[in-house]
Design an enzyme around this catalytic site. Structure first.
Site, mmCIF file in Angstrom:
data_model
loop_
_atom_site.group_PDB
_atom_site.id
_atom_site.type_symbol
_atom_site.label_atom_id
_atom_site.label_comp_id
_atom_site.label_asym_id
_atom_site.label_seq_id
_atom_site.Cartn_x
_atom_site.Cartn_y
_atom_site.Cartn_z
ATOM 1 N N LYS A 32 4.688 11.795 4.448
ATOM 2 C CA LYS A 32 3.694 10.991 5.168
ATOM 3 C C LYS A 32 2.549 11.910 5.570
ATOM 4 C CE LYS A 32 3.415 7.661 9.001
ATOM 5 N NZ LYS A 32 4.187 7.006 10.072
ATOM 6 N N SER B 126 3.993 2.083 10.141
ATOM 7 C CA SER B 126 2.869 2.809 9.573
ATOM 8 C C SER B 126 3.243 3.658 8.354
ATOM 9 C CB SER B 126 2.259 3.729 10.632
ATOM 10 O OG SER B 126 3.204 4.699 11.037
ATOM 11 N N SER C 158 8.004 2.620 12.810
ATOM 12 C CA SER C 158 7.211 2.922 11.608
ATOM 13 C C SER C 158 7.980 3.436 10.402
ATOM 14 C CB SER C 158 6.107 3.926 11.945
ATOM 15 O OG SER C 158 5.082 3.277 12.641
#
Lengths: 484, 477, 97
Positions: free
Chosen positions: A75, A150, A174
């Site tokens: 990420k 996210s 997330s």
């Protein structure tokens, strides 16, 4: 064309040991798939050259642990030395970190191959990955749908079978929520289990890095690599080293499982309830005890979370000012303009909104009635969970209120992104470990997940139940992978 | 100042002595090349997290002990949020709600009376980075960012510049002797701010306070306070109102000048620092911290007094920590502290100054110093002898006796030898003896000089003059 | 639901050091109000223990030994700075001090 990426990590490992496969060949397949699935918009930055170099270097090395030579996507809020780290924000569009996050160091030491940095909501603020400055990633199961967020890029990447592994971060769901929308196993470890050093902070007391994988075993194996006390992070916990895969495969017949009543109330849609109830039936059939339990403050978890997350974010993101790194306005005639213009031009709408709300919640006398109150109730809420764990081995709940929805649905509603996370947020508030396990599908054949929650530092127990259910449910989760 | 009374509070920021910074392991340094002592933590890089330097906590514990403050056993840190280029994260990690120390006091002596200056609290925090102005730009150096600070805040309990100056001198002395801070105001390792207000004598509420910053010496704190009191009295006398403001001290003007009016409610948005869990100060930690504390200045004063050292020398010793520390290494010996302190503050100190060296750079061993002082005490060495041999004592490995031998300084303590010399001098100077018998005092001095000359200075002058007078008395009878 | 006033939005934006155009102010008047309304639900919660929890995990506050570690090179310090001047990072002149 080779399809080594469709093999399990254990199978790949065996091929490496038998010298029937090299990391370079596997890596080439990854980059072919990246190219083929460009429309998913998974990646913000590729690490092709360095990864290739590393793969060649590994060829001169003894085969290491199970994850040696396995490609992984990170990420883009986890800092990587000399590899651009943007947090999906214009603010960090050209930011090249000068150090590695602790998890990155651990991954490199173990011989994993970092393929690139994946898409996300800007600074991890959102639940659809649509707040990304680089446009939203798409759900590999159906590209008209959101990946969730996210950690949407991490989810899309693994669901499309581009990489077997990805790291996400979970502040208010997330990891688990996008895992649920894309049919993945996603673990948010206990707060303190994994070092946050080098994770660009959103809300310090809630953030946690975790693994997102195709199956339970690989998830536990990746947690084995990234977990552990870090001298550089005072909030990381001192725990004895353990093997998170150790209980996998052991049958489960005598567990006491609790289901928080609010989490099966009307906030959850029928499609999710059906999948969830099926799992409950299955557990009961196997002789486990399942009971409804009550946890305090679950109904108010979202506003309490909003206060803590946005207050901390407003302070954590104050450092983005165009001075030491990151975007700087061209109109910096004086110090005030430098700040106001840089931050106005560098941050997107959602991030600005959250920073403003957080700043306001801490201003003048408000800190006491909002932030302090939220911290106090958070303590009570955690206690209520812990009390529950004195009677139950694990808690079970749906991960999301529905399956993934279409891109563009939520953009106009500032509350939607929080309401999507109503079921996952309480776990962050209490600092507990929780894992999303794919449990079924809706009518449109989109995945639906459930979450298994344990007492602090009981991740191994979660993996035990998850692997048991994984075997029983035996779902075909290849729907995100276009097989030609 | 009959009609008005001033109320003064003082805030001091002192840089804590340590190897590394408070929240990072970069070097805690001064005067290094710009931007050479920092890590990603000090630059406020994304993802970087603070760690806590245990020595800074220990220093805080020591400060609490020395200033009689109550230690907060379970404390946390807070973020003070404000945007400024010298504040790398745009929040400063400090302590707002749980300062490491609460209350406490320092005693000063004013007009021969002891007064307690009461403290509000003290807390630990990080320093900001340093900026240099260059035309329309400012240049940032992050070496100072994250240097540990202790902020010590008094209650508004002082009423004159004299009290303020005495308090600051006492505080500096205490922190310096506690090895907590260098307290070099010129280098910025101790910074003072004064809050001054005035009210009519007897009035119950305090007047509007003004804050004075950037004061570069303790002396200037005194001047700044005096000027500020005058300024405020003049305003009141002219029936003008005093506005709450921040002023700075201007060295050239020797006066305070306005920096800014107090903004309405400085909104620092304090909240507990989530990156640092509670820190619990255990008895073990406290014992460990205090075990390294040396004698305080006041404890030293007491000891020196009991050893008979004169007040003036006591203060000179306290002002020269190296000498005081050195002298204290003899506390468990039979050393004569009066002679020793005279020797240290006199001949030895001037030797050190002349040669630009420190005491530990000399060849003075413990044995030599004890021997030297003892020989002075026993009359084996006269003041003149000491001056003659000191350089060799301090710069060679030879023992005191060896040096005396080399310099042919004999210890003439045998009265018969002295009398022989006197006999010789008297015989050779009959006029002087005659002068003496006629009552001319000068004659004795002259004869005494001749005796010392004859003995090459190696007689105890006291012994010589006693014997000479006795001899002269006897001969005249 | 009440909208926030223009002044309120401007004040909050200034606290956060974010410049807003008039158009943006109008948008945030509504969306910020929505968020505040939701957050204010917590006022209904009464009778809780006031002791705060700073972070979920209370570690045995292991402190760092006072030793100097590896520091950044000048090049690293300046690497991402948009404006630099010699060994320094540059900003518009700071007037307050």
């Amino acid at each position: 064309m080779s399809k080594y990426l469709d093999l399990s990590v254990l199978e790949i490992h065996r091929l490496y040991q038998e010298k029937k496969l090299t990391p370079k060949v596997l890596l080439e397949e990854v980059f072919e798939r990246i190219e083929k699935r460009k429309s998913l918009n998974c990646f913000i930055t590729l690490n092709k050259e360095e990864a290739m170099k590393e793969a060649l270097r590994l060829e001169n090395e003894e085969v290491g642990g199970i994850l040696w030579g396995i490609p992984i996507a990170l990420k883009d809020n986890i800092v990587t030395k000399d590899l651009r780290t943007t947090c999906a924000s214009k603010m960090l569009e050209n930011f090249i970190p000068i150090y590695d996050a602790t998890v990155v160091q651990k991954i490199k030491d173990e011989g994993l191959l970092i393929v690139g940095k994946v898409n996300m909501d800007e600074f991890a603020m959102g639940s659809t990955s649509e707040t990304s400055y680089f446009k939203a990633p798409k759900n590999p199961w159906n590209e008209e749908y959101i990946t969730g967020g996210s950690s949407g890029g991490s989810a899309a990447c693994v669901a499309a079978r581009i990489t077997p592994l990805a790291l996400g971060s979970d502040t208010g769901g997330s990891i688990r929520q996008p895992a649920s929308y894309t049919g993945l196993v996603g673990m948010k470890p206990t707060y303190g289990r994994v070092s946050r050093y080098g994770l660009v902070a959103f809300a310090s007391s809630l953030d946690q890095i975790g693994p997102m994988t195709r199956n339970v075993f690989e998830n536990a194996a990746l947690l084995n690599v990234i977990a552990g006390r870090d001298e550089k992070d005072l909030t990381s916990a001192v725990q004895e080293k353990e093997d998170f895969t150790r209980l996998i495969g052991k049958d489960i017949h005598t567990l006491k499982i609790g289901i928080p009543s609010y989490w099966i109330s009307d906030v959850v849609t029928q499609e999710v309830k059906e999948v969830f109830n099926h799992v409950i039936e299955l557990l009961k059939e196997e002789g486990n005890q399942v009971e409804i339990v009550d946890i305090s403050y679950l109904e108010q978890a979202v506003p309490l979370y909003q206060i803590i997350a946005m207050a901390e974010a407003s302070s954590n993101l104050a450092r983005f000012d165009g001075i030491r790194y990151g975007y700087r306005t061209l109109e910096a005639e004086n110090v005030d303009m430098l700040y106001e213009k840089t931050r106005s031009e560098g941050f997107g709408e959602e991030v600005k909104r959250r920073i403003m709300v957080g700043s306001s919640l801490l201003s003048s006398e408000k800190a006491k009635i909002y932030y302090d109150k939220a911290l106090s109730i958070r303590k009570d809420m955690r206690k209520s969970f812990l009390d529950c764990f004195s009677q139950y081995d694990l808690l079970l709940a749906p991960t999301t209120t529905s399956a993934a929805y279409k891109l563009g649905t939520s953009l106009s509603d500032p509350l939607k992104s929080f309401m999507d996370d109503v079921l996952v947020i309480p776990v962050n508030m209490a600092g507990l470990p929780s894992l999303n396990l794919p449990a079924g599908f809706n009518q449109d054949h989109l995945p639906i997940g459930i979450q298994i929650i344990a007492a602090p530092f009981e991740e191994a127990k979660i993996y035990q139940l998850a692997s048991f259910l994984e075997k029983k449910l035996n779902l075909d989760l290849e729907g995100g992978h276009i097989d030609e | 100042m009959s009609k008005y009374e001033a109320t003064i509070g003082i805030e001091v920021h002192a840089e804590i002595k340590s190897q590394s910074k408070i929240f990072s392991n970069a070097q805690n340094s001064y005067g290094k090349m710009a931007n050479s002592s920092c890590t990603v933590v000090d630059l406020g890089y994304p993802g970087a997290l603070p760690t806590i330097n245990q020595e800074v906590i220990y220093q805080g514990i020591r400060a609490c002990h020395l200033l009689h403050s109550t230690i907060t056993e379970k404390m946390h840190f807070d973020r003070k949020n404000y945007f400024y280029p010298d504040n790398p994260k745009n929040y400063q990690i400090t302590q707002n709600r749980t300062p490491i120390g609460r209350g406490g006091y320092l005693q000063i002596k004013i007009n021969n009376e002891v007064k307690k200056i009461e403290l509000e609290e003290m807390h630990l925090e990080e320093d900001t980075c340093k900026s240099v102005h260059k035309g329309r730009m400012s240049l940032l150096d992050f070496n100072r960012a994250g240097v540990p600070l202790i902020e010590i805040v008094t209650k508004p309990c002082m009423h004159s510049k004299e009290e303020a100056v005495l308090y600051l001198e006492k505080l500096r002395e205490t922190l310096f002797y506690g090895d907590i801070s260098d307290c070099k105001i010129e280098e910025g390792s101790m910074r003072c701010e004064a809050n001054v207000s005035i009210k009519e004598v007897g009035a119950k509420t305090l007047g509007v306070k003004c804050e004075i910053k950037n004061i570069g010496s303790i002396r200037n704190v005194g001047i700044a306070i005096e000027k500020e009191i005058q300024r405020q009295i003049e305003l009141l006398e002219n029936h003008e109102t005093i506005k709450e403001q921040t002023r700075r001290f201007d060295d050239k003007l020797e006066d305070t000048v306005l920096m800014r009016y107090k903004e309405t409610g400085n909104d620092y948005r304090y909240f507990p620092e989530p990156d640092i869990p509670f820190v619990v100060l255990t008895d073990e930690m406290i014992d460990h911290a205090l075990s390294s504390l040396q004698l305080t200045p006041d404890e030293r004063r007491e000891i020196y007094k009991s050893k008979g050292i004169q007040e003036i020398n006591i203060e000179k010793l306290i002002a020269n920590r190296t000498l005081s520390d050195y002298l204290n290494t003899y506390l468990d010996t039979e050393l004569d502290f009066v002679i020793a302190s005279n020797l240290l503050l006199g001949d030895i100190l001037s030797y050190l100054h002349k040669n630009f060296i420190q005491l530990e750079q000399t060849k003075l061993t413990k044995e030599k110093f004890l021997d030297l002082v003892l020989k002075i005490k026993n009359g084996d060495l006269s003041n003149k002898n000491v001056k003659d041999i000191l350089e060799d004592v301090l710069s060679t490995d030879a023992s005191v006796s060896e040096i005396m031998q080399q310099k042919n300084i004999q210890n003439i303590k045998d009265s018969s030898v002295v009398i022989d010399i006197i006999q010789k001098v008297v015989t050779e100077n009959p006029e002087s003896v005659k002068d003496y018998q006629e009552g001319k005092d000068r004659a004795v001095k002259y004869l005494m000089g001749q005796v010392m000359k004859e003995a090459k200075g190696s007689i105890n002058p006291k012994l010589a003059s006693e014997l000479l007078l006795e001899f002269l008395k006897n001969t005249s009878n | 639901m009440e909208k926030l006033s223009v002044e309120e939005v401007k004040h909050i934006a200034h606290l956060a050091r974010i410049f807003l155009t008039d158009e943006e102010i109008e948008k945030y008047r509504v969306s910020l109000a929505k968020l505040f309304e939701m957050i204010d639900e917590i006022h209904q919660i009464k009778g809780y223990d006031e002791e705060i929890m700073i972070c979920p995990w209370q570690s045995d506050s292991s402190l760092r030994e006072d030793k100097v570690g590896k520091m950044l090179t000048e090049e690293e310090v300046l690497k991402n700075a948009p404006c630099k001047n010699g060994r320094f990072i540059e900003v518009p002149v700071m007037l307050n001090e």
